[in-house]
Scaffold this motif. Structure first.
Motif, PDB file in Angstrom:
ATOM      1  N   LYS A 210     -20.649  28.853  58.148  1.00 25.47           N
ATOM      2  CA  LYS A 210     -19.520  29.740  58.465  1.00 25.47           C
ATOM      3  C   LYS A 210     -18.926  30.400  57.230  1.00 25.47           C
ATOM      4  N   PHE A 211     -19.237  29.857  56.045  1.00 26.72           N
ATOM      5  CA  PHE A 211     -18.678  30.409  54.809  1.00 26.72           C
ATOM      6  C   PHE A 211     -19.502  31.565  54.240  1.00 26.72           C
ATOM      7  N   ARG A 212     -20.703  31.772  54.734  1.00 22.94           N
ATOM      8  CA  ARG A 212     -21.567  32.796  54.136  1.00 22.94           C
ATOM      9  C   ARG A 212     -20.973  34.204  54.246  1.00 22.94           C
ATOM     10  N   LYS A 213     -20.118  34.416  55.205  1.00 19.94           N
ATOM     11  CA  LYS A 213     -19.532  35.757  55.377  1.00 19.94           C
ATOM     12  C   LYS A 213     -18.596  36.127  54.226  1.00 19.94           C
ATOM     13  N   TYR A 214     -18.204  35.138  53.421  1.00 21.20           N
ATOM     14  CA  TYR A 214     -17.328  35.420  52.293  1.00 21.20           C
ATOM     15  C   TYR A 214     -18.101  35.841  51.043  1.00 21.20           C
ATOM     16  N   TYR A 215     -19.417  35.890  51.148  1.00 25.20           N
ATOM     17  CA  TYR A 215     -20.265  36.229  50.007  1.00 25.20           C
ATOM     18  C   TYR A 215     -21.184  37.391  50.361  1.00 25.20           C
ATOM     19  N   GLY A 216     -21.764  37.975  49.324  1.00 22.64           N
ATOM     20  CA  GLY A 216     -22.912  38.833  49.515  1.00 22.64           C
ATOM     21  C   GLY A 216     -24.144  37.949  49.623  1.00 22.64           C
ATOM     22  N   PRO A 217     -25.321  38.501  49.348  1.00 23.19           N
ATOM     23  CA  PRO A 217     -26.542  37.687  49.402  1.00 23.19           C
ATOM     24  C   PRO A 217     -26.483  36.516  48.422  1.00 23.19           C
ATOM     25  N   LEU A 218     -26.973  35.372  48.857  1.00 21.92           N
ATOM     26  CA  LEU A 218     -27.044  34.170  48.021  1.00 21.92           C
ATOM     27  C   LEU A 218     -28.501  33.796  47.808  1.00 21.92           C
ATOM     28  N   LYS A 219     -28.798  33.250  46.636  1.00 23.13           N
ATOM     29  CA  LYS A 219     -30.171  32.863  46.334  1.00 23.13           C
ATOM     30  C   LYS A 219     -30.655  31.760  47.278  1.00 23.13           C
ATOM     31  N   GLU A 220     -31.939  31.745  47.519  1.00 27.20           N
ATOM     32  CA  GLU A 220     -32.523  30.657  48.291  1.00 27.20           C
ATOM     33  C   GLU A 220     -32.281  29.343  47.566  1.00 27.20           C
ATOM     34  N   GLY A 221     -31.923  28.335  48.312  1.00 28.45           N
ATOM     35  CA  GLY A 221     -31.623  27.040  47.715  1.00 28.45           C
ATOM     36  C   GLY A 221     -30.163  26.836  47.383  1.00 28.45           C
ATOM     37  N   THR A 222     -29.321  27.843  47.678  1.00 33.14           N
ATOM     38  CA  THR A 222     -27.882  27.719  47.434  1.00 33.14           C
ATOM     39  C   THR A 222     -27.283  26.662  48.363  1.00 33.14           C
ATOM     40  N   THR A 223     -26.411  25.838  47.827  1.00 36.57           N
ATOM     41  CA  THR A 223     -25.675  24.868  48.637  1.00 36.57           C
ATOM     42  C   THR A 223     -24.221  25.307  48.747  1.00 36.57           C
ATOM     43  N   ILE A 224     -23.602  25.001  49.871  1.00 37.04           N
ATOM     44  CA  ILE A 224     -22.195  25.328  50.100  1.00 37.04           C
ATOM     45  C   ILE A 224     -21.478  24.045  50.508  1.00 37.04           C
ATOM     46  N   ASP A 225     -20.358  23.748  49.846  1.00 38.51           N
ATOM     47  CA  ASP A 225     -19.660  22.494  50.142  1.00 38.51           C
ATOM     48  C   ASP A 225     -18.625  22.698  51.250  1.00 38.51           C
ATOM     49  N   ILE A 226     -17.876  21.645  51.565  1.00 38.68           N
ATOM     50  CA  ILE A 226     -16.952  21.691  52.694  1.00 38.68           C
ATOM     51  C   ILE A 226     -15.778  22.637  52.459  1.00 38.68           C
ATOM     52  N   TYR A 227     -15.549  23.028  51.200  1.00 40.62           N
ATOM     53  CA  TYR A 227     -14.479  23.981  50.888  1.00 40.62           C
ATOM     54  C   TYR A 227     -14.988  25.419  50.893  1.00 40.62           C
ATOM     55  N   GLY A 228     -16.303  25.591  51.086  1.00 43.01           N
ATOM     56  CA  GLY A 228     -16.887  26.915  51.097  1.00 43.01           C
ATOM     57  C   GLY A 228     -17.376  27.383  49.747  1.00 43.01           C
ATOM     58  N   VAL A 229     -17.315  26.530  48.733  1.00 40.69           N
ATOM     59  CA  VAL A 229     -17.762  26.894  47.387  1.00 40.69           C
ATOM     60  C   VAL A 229     -19.284  26.843  47.345  1.00 40.69           C
ATOM     61  N   ALA A 230     -19.897  27.943  46.895  1.00 42.25           N
ATOM     62  CA  ALA A 230     -21.357  28.042  46.848  1.00 42.25           C
ATOM     63  C   ALA A 230     -21.855  27.776  45.434  1.00 42.25           C
ATOM     64  N   ASN A 231     -22.973  27.057  45.340  1.00 46.35           N
ATOM     65  CA  ASN A 231     -23.627  26.802  44.057  1.00 46.35           C
ATOM     66  C   ASN A 231     -25.054  27.309  44.140  1.00 46.35           C
ATOM     67  N   GLU A 232     -25.311  28.386  43.406  1.00 44.93           N
ATOM     68  CA  GLU A 232     -26.636  28.987  43.399  1.00 44.93           C
ATOM     69  C   GLU A 232     -27.500  28.328  42.329  1.00 44.93           C
ATOM     70  N   PRO A 233     -28.756  28.043  42.653  1.00 47.45           N
ATOM     71  CA  PRO A 233     -29.640  27.464  41.639  1.00 47.45           C
ATOM     72  C   PRO A 233     -29.912  28.459  40.513  1.00 47.45           C
ATOM     73  N   GLY A 234     -30.142  27.918  39.303  1.00 47.57           N
ATOM     74  CA  GLY A 234     -30.503  28.757  38.171  1.00 47.57           C
ATOM     75  C   GLY A 234     -32.006  28.774  37.985  1.00 47.57           C
ATOM     76  N   SER A 235     -32.428  29.102  36.793  1.00 49.06           N
ATOM     77  CA  SER A 235     -33.852  29.094  36.469  1.00 49.06           C
ATOM     78  C   SER A 235     -34.341  27.657  36.334  1.00 49.06           C
ATOM     79  N   ALA A 236     -35.647  27.509  36.158  1.00 46.41           N
ATOM     80  CA  ALA A 236     -36.214  26.169  35.961  1.00 46.41           C
ATOM     81  C   ALA A 236     -35.613  25.522  34.720  1.00 46.41           C
ATOM     82  N   ALA A 237     -35.326  26.337  33.697  1.00 45.01           N
ATOM     83  CA  ALA A 237     -34.757  25.799  32.462  1.00 45.01           C
ATOM     84  C   ALA A 237     -33.341  25.264  32.670  1.00 45.01           C
ATOM     85  N   ALA A 238     -32.649  25.766  33.686  1.00 40.01           N
ATOM     86  CA  ALA A 238     -31.282  25.317  33.955  1.00 40.01           C
ATOM     87  C   ALA A 238     -31.252  23.919  34.577  1.00 40.01           C
TER      88      ALA A 238
END
Length: 356
Positions: free
Chosen positions: A66-94
């Motif tokens: 339900k939180f995705r509407k607050y964002y534009g496109p998100l990278k595959e593998g992005t997680t969203i927590d119960i507060y709606g905060v999204a964490n997008e994965p970085g590169s392999a080096a990250a």
């Protein structure tokens, strides 16, 4: 002393018989070194800290889509927590590092905040009875029950709003800042009450308010916006369990806020980063009213020191704390991939050897 008695006696500064081992691995080190730690414990006849973590309050709706509407496109593998905060994965080096996205960042009106789907917590009496029984069973097994609530108010709020935007809201005394911080505080009160009602003896709070060389905000801003709200959460927990022990985490230099934290009711300060504050000075000023957790640098000693330097740092800081205790000596943060196994082993061995 049992492990539990020893652990609590260190916190209360009433003496101890041995030093608990406390650390957290990043996923890479857990995979590469986790089995080595278990083997070392068996080899030297030692055990980790008796702290066990209680389960937090359940959330009514776990569907974070339900939180995705607050964002534009998100990278595959992005997680969203119960507060709606999204964490997008970085590169392999990250590796495990992510790019945080803030769902409330572009909101401009209080009505938008009021309509946001904040998490709704559930108090189910049967569930709570089960949690209490589980935690009592762990106490009977010599464990100390902790409710982990780091990112208590400030960090939860700015993760949602964005740090710069929330700071501007606070400095301009915008009603949106008051609404958001009050809402997050109310949720934190519910979490704290649930933990202590289901048997937690320790609550681990935390909000990073320090940077490498200075505090993150003025004392006036902190005392106006954050201190009274943190006190409200502490007071709510102590209204139910007066003897609950309060840990508090903040990275960086926070010496100007330590008196405020003591006034709020903090018992144990973490992590006292040696790169930012001198433990000897901090202990000299506050060690009669405050215990400590951490002090072994993960920017310096753990990744880049020798095993001998790790051992020396453990011994030095325990000497500063003295025979009454008051220090749960440990690495100050998550141990990252650059920390060599030899230094992890040296830390564990030093904890074992210090009281021998």
């Amino acid at each position: 002393m049992t492990e539990r008695e020893n652990f609590l006696s260190i916190i209360k500064r009433t003496g101890y018989e041995r030093i608990p081992v406390m650390y957290d691995f990043c996923p890479y080190l857990q995979e590469t070194c986790g089995h080595k730690v278990e083997e070392l414990f068996r080899e030297i006849g030692f055990t980790p800290s008796p702290m066990a973590y209680g389960n937090g309050i359940p959330v009514r709706d776990w569907d974070t889509e339900k939180f995705r509407k607050y964002y534009g496109p998100l990278k595959e593998g992005t997680t969203i927590d119960i507060y709606g905060v999204a964490n997008e994965p970085g590169s392999a080096a990250a590796m495990h590092m992510t790019h945080m996205r803030h769902p409330l960042e572009k909101m401009e009106a209080l009505e938008e905040l009021e309509a946001y789907p904040f998490p709704q917590f559930v108090r189910d009496e049967e569930e709570m009875a089960g949690q209490l029984a589980r935690n009592n069973a762990l106490k009977a097994q010599d464990k100390v029950i902790c409710g982990s609530m780091q990112c208590t108010i400030w960090e939860t709020a700015w993760y949602m709003r964005g740090m710069e935007v929330l700071m501007m809201d606070m400095m301009s005394e915008d009603e949106m800042a008051g609404f958001l911080l009050d809402k997050v505080t109310s949720l934190a009160v519910q979490r704290a009450e649930y933990y202590v009602e289901t048997g937690a003896e320790i609550l681990y709070f935390g909000d990073d308010v320090g940077m490498q060389r200075t505090v993150m905000m003025s004392k006036d801003l902190y005392q106006t916006w954050l201190k009274p709200r943190l006190k409200k959460v502490v007071d709510a927990a102590r209204a139910i369990r007066p003897d609950v022990i309060i840990f508090y985490h903040s990275c960086g230099f926070i010496e100007p806020f330590i008196e405020d934290l003591i006034e709020v009711g903090i018992d144990v300060l973490n992590p006292v980063q040696p790169e930012c504050m001198d433990f000897g000075e901090i202990h000299g000023k506050y060690g009669d009213r405050l215990s400590f957790h951490g002090t072994i640098g993960t920017q310096t000693t753990m990744p880049f020191g020798t095993p001998e330097q790790v051992r020396a740092e453990v011994f030095k800081n325990l000497d500063i704390a003295g025979k009454k205790g008051g220090l749960l000596v440990s690495p100050t943060h998550l141990l990252e991939p650059e920390v060599p196994w030899e230094n992890i082993r040296a830390y564990i061995q030093a904890c074992r050897d210090y009281t021998r």
